[in-house]
Design a protein around this motif. Structure first.
Motif, short mmCIF file in Angstrom:
data_model
loop_
_atom_site.label_atom_id
_atom_site.label_comp_id
_atom_site.label_asym_id
_atom_site.label_seq_id
_atom_site.Cartn_x
_atom_site.Cartn_y
_atom_site.Cartn_z
N ARG A 81 0.82 -1.21 0.00
CA ARG A 81 0.00 0.00 0.00
C ARG A 81 0.85 1.26 0.00
NH1 ARG A 81 -2.67 -3.02 3.87
NH2 ARG A 81 -1.77 -1.79 5.57
N THR A 82 2.06 1.16 0.52
CA THR A 82 2.88 2.37 0.68
C THR A 82 4.05 2.36 -0.30
OG1 THR A 82 4.07 1.25 2.49
CG2 THR A 82 2.22 2.67 3.09
N ASP A 83 5.12 1.68 0.04
CA ASP A 83 6.34 1.71 -0.77
C ASP A 83 6.15 1.19 -2.18
OD1 ASP A 83 7.81 2.74 1.38
OD2 ASP A 83 8.20 0.74 2.16
N PHE A 84 5.34 0.14 -2.35
CA PHE A 84 5.25 -0.53 -3.64
C PHE A 84 3.92 -0.29 -4.36
CE2 PHE A 84 8.07 -3.32 -1.02
CZ PHE A 84 9.26 -3.01 -1.68
N ALA A 85 3.19 0.71 -3.95
CA ALA A 85 1.86 0.95 -4.52
C ALA A 85 1.91 1.14 -6.04
CB ALA A 85 1.22 2.17 -3.86
N ARG A 86 2.98 1.75 -6.54
CA ARG A 86 3.08 2.00 -7.99
C ARG A 86 3.87 0.92 -8.71
NH1 ARG A 86 6.62 5.28 -8.43
NH2 ARG A 86 7.35 5.30 -6.27
N LEU A 87 4.28 -0.12 -7.98
CA LEU A 87 5.21 -1.08 -8.54
C LEU A 87 4.65 -2.50 -8.62
CD1 LEU A 87 8.27 0.20 -6.48
CD2 LEU A 87 7.95 0.50 -8.94
N ARG A 88 3.33 -2.64 -8.46
CA ARG A 88 2.75 -3.98 -8.42
C ARG A 88 3.11 -4.82 -9.64
NH1 ARG A 88 1.97 -8.53 -7.96
NH2 ARG A 88 0.05 -9.66 -7.49
N ASP A 89 3.17 -4.21 -10.81
CA ASP A 89 3.44 -4.98 -12.03
C ASP A 89 4.91 -5.38 -12.16
OD1 ASP A 89 0.80 -4.80 -12.71
OD2 ASP A 89 1.06 -3.09 -14.04
N GLU A 90 5.77 -4.91 -11.26
CA GLU A 90 7.17 -5.33 -11.24
C GLU A 90 7.45 -6.35 -10.15
OE1 GLU A 90 10.18 -2.25 -11.64
OE2 GLU A 90 8.62 -0.80 -12.15
N ILE A 91 6.42 -6.79 -9.45
CA ILE A 91 6.59 -7.64 -8.27
C ILE A 91 5.79 -8.93 -8.44
CG2 ILE A 91 6.05 -7.82 -5.81
CD1 ILE A 91 6.69 -4.86 -5.56
N VAL A 92 6.39 -10.03 -8.02
CA VAL A 92 5.72 -11.33 -7.98
C VAL A 92 5.44 -11.66 -6.51
CG1 VAL A 92 5.95 -13.81 -8.41
CG2 VAL A 92 6.80 -12.15 -10.10
N ILE A 93 4.17 -11.85 -6.20
CA ILE A 93 3.74 -12.20 -4.85
C ILE A 93 3.22 -13.64 -4.87
CG2 ILE A 93 2.13 -11.72 -2.96
CD1 ILE A 93 4.15 -9.52 -3.27
N SER A 94 3.76 -14.47 -4.00
CA SER A 94 3.25 -15.83 -3.88
C SER A 94 2.77 -16.09 -2.47
CB SER A 94 4.34 -16.85 -4.25
OG SER A 94 5.45 -16.76 -3.37
N THR A 95 1.75 -16.93 -2.35
CA THR A 95 1.30 -17.36 -1.03
C THR A 95 0.80 -18.79 -1.13
OG1 THR A 95 0.13 -16.66 0.97
CG2 THR A 95 -1.13 -16.61 -1.11
N LYS A 96 0.49 -19.39 0.03
CA LYS A 96 0.20 -20.81 0.10
C LYS A 96 -0.95 -21.09 1.07
CE LYS A 96 5.23 -21.39 -0.08
NZ LYS A 96 5.54 -20.05 0.50
N ALA A 97 -1.57 -22.25 0.90
CA ALA A 97 -2.59 -22.74 1.83
C ALA A 97 -2.35 -24.21 2.08
CB ALA A 97 -3.99 -22.52 1.25
N GLY A 98 -2.59 -24.65 3.30
CA GLY A 98 -2.44 -26.07 3.61
C GLY A 98 -2.12 -26.37 5.06
N TYR A 99 -1.36 -25.48 5.70
CA TYR A 99 -1.05 -25.69 7.11
C TYR A 99 -2.10 -24.99 7.99
CZ TYR A 99 3.40 -27.99 6.27
OH TYR A 99 4.36 -28.89 5.89
N LEU A 100 -2.11 -25.35 9.28
CA LEU A 100 -3.14 -24.86 10.19
C LEU A 100 -3.17 -23.34 10.23
CD1 LEU A 100 -5.28 -25.52 12.32
CD2 LEU A 100 -3.45 -25.51 14.03
N MET A 101 -4.37 -22.79 10.01
CA MET A 101 -4.53 -21.34 9.97
C MET A 101 -5.63 -20.85 10.89
SD MET A 101 -3.19 -18.70 8.80
CE MET A 101 -3.63 -16.98 8.91
#
Length: 330
Positions: A81-101
């Motif tokens: 929201r702050t530092d990378f707000a204008r840079l989303r298209d230059e960044i790869v974000i990965s996340t996962k599901a499977g462990y206790l949440m």
């Protein structure tokens, strides 16, 4: 306002992920540790900004990273929201599901209910409409693989993920998952296994399977929870992970025999002009079979030390032979 370094793409090598069009940096930043509420937002922001300045475009997360679970995604969401707000298209974000949440029967594993609910919660914490890579974090022995892979396929079709991946799946499970995903029309992009000089299970079939399938790989724990650094060359230092209450690294695992082997490896690294940690990262990336290695960082200095590994990724046959002898020493 954060202004990224204009030469951020000059020094970091980028590797193609399997047969896809996606390039990943040789080193990715993992938020498994150091991005929970035990670190200040200022420290976390400094590490994230410096990582991007050094050419790290991929930030690796999971729903349960913290502590507490979810805190790392919230920290990344704040940075987006702050530092990378204008840079989303230059960044790869990965996340996962499977462990206790969360509590109850739907808070972990691989049911469609759990996987897609987890993704929705992750997107909320990240403040994003989509993630670039969404993983099944571990195989579920009690849920049909078709159901878990179907959930990953749905995430892509719903526009909530661009690519899908697996983590901690065996070669046989990976091959079957890839077949199911191919039939659904959502190819498997990447597999994230644990891999280091001290944990080489992927060499017993998984890397060959990924090569045959045209699937990328990204190694986690390439420094074996910090063991493959200079911190343990003289034993277990106060304040280290092994000296604490980490379930992933206990004092009993740092044996005199291991310390002796680490010192011998450190000698090889020194002759290469690298720290032990830098050589360990380069070793995982040797030969190009591994797309990227996930590094953690508790400080900017630690991050910079890791990134310096990309300056020297090549090994001579003699170096590899010496290292092999040391790694096979019991």
């Amino acid at each position: 306002m954060y202004l990224p370094s204009p030469d951020r793409y000059q020094a970091m090598p980028y590797r193609r992920t399997g047969r896809s069009g996606l390039l990943l940096p040789a080193l990715s930043l993992g938020l498994w540790h150091n991005f929970g509420r035990d670190r200040t937002a200022d420290t976390q922001g400094q590490i994230l900004r410096r990582a991007f300045d050094l050419g790290i475009t991929h930030f690796d997360l999971a729903n349960n990273y913290g502590p507490p679970p979810g805190a790392a995604e919230s920290a990344m969401g704040r940075a987006l929201r702050t530092d990378f707000a204008r840079l989303r298209d230059e960044i790869v974000i990965s996340t996962k599901a499977g462990y206790l949440m969360w509590d109850g029967p739907y808070g972990e594993w691989g049911s469609r209910k759990s996987v897609l609910s987890s993704l929705d919660r992750s997107l909320t914490r990240l403040g994003l409409d989509y993630v670039d890579i969404f993983y099944s974090h571990r195989p579920d022995p009690d849920t049909p693989l078709e159901e878990t892979m179907g959930a990953l396929d749905s995430a892509v079709r719903q526009g909530k993920a661009l690519y899908v991946g697996l983590s901690n799946y065996s070669p046989e499970q990976t091959r079957e998952a890839a077949r199911i995903l191919k039939d659904l029309g959502t190819p498997l992009l990447i597999h994230q296994p644990r891999y280091s000089m001290l944990d080489r299970w992927v060499e017993d079939g998984l890397l060959t399977t990924l090569d045959e399938l045209g699937v990328g790989s990204i190694a986690y724990s390439p420094l074996e929870q910090g063991i493959l650094s200079d911190r343990y060359l003289q034993g277990i230092p106060a304040g280290s992970r092994a000296a604490g209450d980490s379930p992933f690294l206990t004092p009993e695992s740092v044996t005199p025999e291991l310390i002796s082997r680490l010192r011998a490896l450190d000698k090889v690294a020194s002759e290469r002009g690298q720290s032990l940690a830098q050589m360990a990262l380069a070793w995982v990336l040797r030969g190009g079979r591994v797309t990227s290695a996930v590094v953690g960082a508790s400080s900017v200095a630690q991050l910079e030390n890791s990134v310096d590994a990309v300056r020297h990724l090549e090994f001579s046959d003699e170096e590899l032979a010496r290292i092999e002898v040391l790694l096979k020493t019991s």
